[in-house]
Design an enzyme around this catalytic site. Structure first.
Site, mmCIF file in Angstrom:
data_model
loop_
_atom_site.group_PDB
_atom_site.id
_atom_site.type_symbol
_atom_site.label_atom_id
_atom_site.label_comp_id
_atom_site.label_asym_id
_atom_site.label_seq_id
_atom_site.Cartn_x
_atom_site.Cartn_y
_atom_site.Cartn_z
ATOM 1 N N GLY A 1 1.816 -5.190 2.256
ATOM 2 C CA GLY A 1 0.500 -5.782 2.044
ATOM 3 C C GLY A 1 0.491 -6.802 0.925
ATOM 4 O O GLY A 1 -0.305 -7.741 0.929
ATOM 5 N N GLU B 1 7.835 -1.869 5.530
ATOM 6 C CA GLU B 1 7.166 -0.828 6.316
ATOM 7 C C GLU B 1 7.718 -0.711 7.732
ATOM 8 O O GLU B 1 7.612 0.338 8.359
ATOM 9 C CB GLU B 1 5.640 -1.047 6.341
ATOM 10 C CG GLU B 1 5.164 -2.337 6.985
ATOM 11 C CD GLU B 1 5.007 -3.498 6.015
ATOM 12 O OE1 GLU B 1 4.079 -4.299 6.215
ATOM 13 O OE2 GLU B 1 5.805 -3.618 5.080
ATOM 14 N N ALA C 1 0.818 -1.207 0.000
ATOM 15 C CA ALA C 1 0.000 0.000 0.000
ATOM 16 C C ALA C 1 0.857 1.266 0.000
ATOM 17 O O ALA C 1 1.961 1.286 0.528
ATOM 18 C CB ALA C 1 -0.905 0.009 1.224
ATOM 19 N N GLU D 1 1.469 -9.909 2.470
ATOM 20 C CA GLU D 1 0.364 -10.386 3.302
ATOM 21 C C GLU D 1 -0.708 -11.074 2.446
ATOM 22 O O GLU D 1 -1.277 -12.084 2.854
ATOM 23 C CB GLU D 1 -0.209 -9.240 4.128
ATOM 24 C CG GLU D 1 0.793 -8.785 5.183
ATOM 25 C CD GLU D 1 0.229 -7.795 6.165
ATOM 26 O OE1 GLU D 1 -0.043 -8.224 7.304
ATOM 27 O OE2 GLU D 1 0.074 -6.609 5.800
#
Length: 164
Positions: A77, A100, A37, A80
């Site tokens: 993400g 991140e 993201a 993930e």
């Protein structure tokens, strides 16, 4: 982005509801799985009520096999999402990680739970806390991916999906 998350959710729901669909393959475009993201977009996602965690749970709960075809990068993400898939195939040049953490953010869509279950706590702690990018060959040794290929990752993922 909102568009990508909505398309992913809609596609998964359609695939699960369609009896002619036997498996699902998730890939990115232009040789990249997902760089995760853009933190500048977090507030707009919350305004629209879309969150990555529930979409990854939808992937994980699918009764149909879901295969991630990881090319290029699967970061934040994106990793993930791959962790929520039942199987992961990576191109030999792919890299994965949680960058991140280098700016003080923890993976927020249960990657901190899924990764240790998949590869064990010591290896997961290293990846989660350092933010380093793991090459595909190391990911295979750790059990993060099921297969590494030098050819077309999407075709290999489709082949695996057909087998399972």
């Amino acid at each position: 982005s909102l568009t990508v998350l909505q398309a992913l959710e809609d596609g998964l729901k359609r695939a699960d509801a369609d009896p002619s669909v036997k498996a699902v393959m998730i890939c990115g475009e232009n040789g990249k799985f997902s760089a995760g993201a853009d933190i500048r977009g977090f507030s707009s996602l919350k305004r629209h009520g879309i969150a990555l965690g529930p979409i990854i749970s939808l992937i994980e709960r699918s009764e149909k096999p879901v295969v991630a075809a990881i090319e290029g990068i699967a970061l934040g993400g994106g990793l993930e999402v791959a962790l929520g898939c039942h199987y992961r195939i990576a191109h030999v040049k792919a890299r994965m990680g949680f960058p991140e953490v280098t700016i003080g953010l923890l993976p927020g869509a249960e990657g901190t739970q899924r990764l240790p279950r998949l590869i064990g706590v010591p290896a997961a702690l290293d990846i989660i806390t350092t933010g380093r990018h793991i090459p595909a060959t190391e990911a295979l040794k750790l059990g993060l991916v099921d297969e590494v290929v030098e050819e077309n990752t999407v075709e290999a993922a489709i082949c695996l999906a057909n087998k399972v």
